[in-house]
Write a protein that holds these residues in place. Sequence first.
Motif, PDB file in Angstrom:
ATOM      1  N   LEU A 187      59.151  43.611  44.290  1.00  0.00           N
ATOM      2  CA  LEU A 187      58.386  42.432  44.711  1.00  0.00           C
ATOM      3  C   LEU A 187      58.487  41.326  43.670  1.00  0.00           C
ATOM      4  N   ILE A 188      58.873  40.139  44.150  1.00  0.00           N
ATOM      5  CA  ILE A 188      58.891  38.932  43.314  1.00  0.00           C
ATOM      6  C   ILE A 188      57.799  38.014  43.873  1.00  0.00           C
ATOM      7  N   ALA A 195      51.215  41.226  36.039  1.00  0.00           N
ATOM      8  CA  ALA A 195      50.873  42.513  35.424  1.00  0.00           C
ATOM      9  C   ALA A 195      49.465  42.434  34.831  1.00  0.00           C
ATOM     10  N   ASP A 196      48.934  43.573  34.461  1.00  0.00           N
ATOM     11  CA  ASP A 196      47.676  43.651  33.714  1.00  0.00           C
ATOM     12  C   ASP A 196      46.490  43.044  34.461  1.00  0.00           C
ATOM     13  N   LEU A 227      57.490  45.162  39.867  1.00  0.00           N
ATOM     14  CA  LEU A 227      56.767  43.894  40.029  1.00  0.00           C
ATOM     15  C   LEU A 227      57.360  42.855  39.078  1.00  0.00           C
ATOM     16  N   LEU A 228      57.860  41.762  39.666  1.00  0.00           N
ATOM     17  CA  LEU A 228      58.577  40.752  38.887  1.00  0.00           C
ATOM     18  C   LEU A 228      57.909  39.387  39.042  1.00  0.00           C
ATOM     19  N   VAL A 235      57.016  44.728  35.386  1.00  0.00           N
ATOM     20  CA  VAL A 235      56.591  46.129  35.415  1.00  0.00           C
ATOM     21  C   VAL A 235      57.522  46.955  36.286  1.00  0.00           C
ATOM     22  N   LYS A 236      58.099  47.980  35.699  1.00  0.00           N
ATOM     23  CA  LYS A 236      58.823  49.000  36.462  1.00  0.00           C
ATOM     24  C   LYS A 236      57.912  50.218  36.524  1.00  0.00           C
ATOM     25  N   GLY A 237      57.836  50.840  37.694  1.00  0.00           N
ATOM     26  CA  GLY A 237      56.931  51.978  37.820  1.00  0.00           C
ATOM     27  C   GLY A 237      55.483  51.522  37.987  1.00  0.00           C
ATOM     28  N   VAL A 238      55.278  50.554  38.858  1.00  0.00           N
ATOM     29  CA  VAL A 238      53.921  50.077  39.164  1.00  0.00           C
ATOM     30  C   VAL A 238      53.126  51.240  39.758  1.00  0.00           C
TER      31      VAL A 238
END
Length: 255
Positions: A187-188, A195-196, A227-228, A235-238
């Motif tokens: 997802l972009i 993130a966070d 998540l980009l 984040v890779k591995g959301v």
Amino acid sequence: MTPSHLKMFGKENAMPEITKGVYFIPGQDEFIPDSHVYVIGMPTSQDLSIVDAGLMGKGGYKIQSVQKLGIKLLDIKRIIMTHTHLDHIGCLKEIRAQIPQAELWIHEEEAYPIERGDERGVYGMEMFRSMCQSQYGLKPGDFKFKVDRKLKEGEKLDIGGLSWEVLHIPGHSAGSIALYDRSRKVLIPGDVVYADYAIGRFDLHGADGAVLKNSLLRLAELEVEVLLPGHNRVVKGVKPGYIRDTAKQWAPYLE
Ligand SMILES: [Zn+2]
Ligand SMILES: [Zn+2]
């Protein structure tokens, strides 16, 4: 726009290929943030796309970064904007000067104002506009562009050997979109969710908190592993439910 206290960490710089056919060029924040750029498309397709541009003065850095990835500028066929805030569109002109063949694709809600030269959505607020115009020597009309394709909700973009869905997710801005690769759960989301547990601001021209809440809830329905966002960490591995939890935390403020 994003809170400027959140900074990129250097770690991601060492791994620009996030997943096959998705490359990451981190923004270089100044006193205004500079949006990240993602280059999407399989390298062999010769049909690559740049997602977002960045802040004024950052075009040279973004173009050099693309070249460092081993990508030929002639293979870049289009620039897709997640939305047209200044920190994303600021260096669009600089980038287009290097890749004049590239088309410009923007969601219709922001494409028409951009074509008319209506820059309220670019600057977001009047005070910011006068500050930026004096700081950067910008003039009215600097962000007036012809838009080659006006994107709509639900379109499927089969480009560069990958398949992306266009999701219209207003609230941070009127024409914010996400690009979603359903098969790979990438997802972009532009500046809608970061993130966070951070989300995009919702006080600028064209923004609306209640609308943003609905957009977040919509994204919460998607399976997302990568998540980009437009700023801060990728984040890779959301973890499952991440966007739903984020939406829940912010819901009381988004009425
Ligand atoms: Zn931004
Ligand atoms: Zn924004």
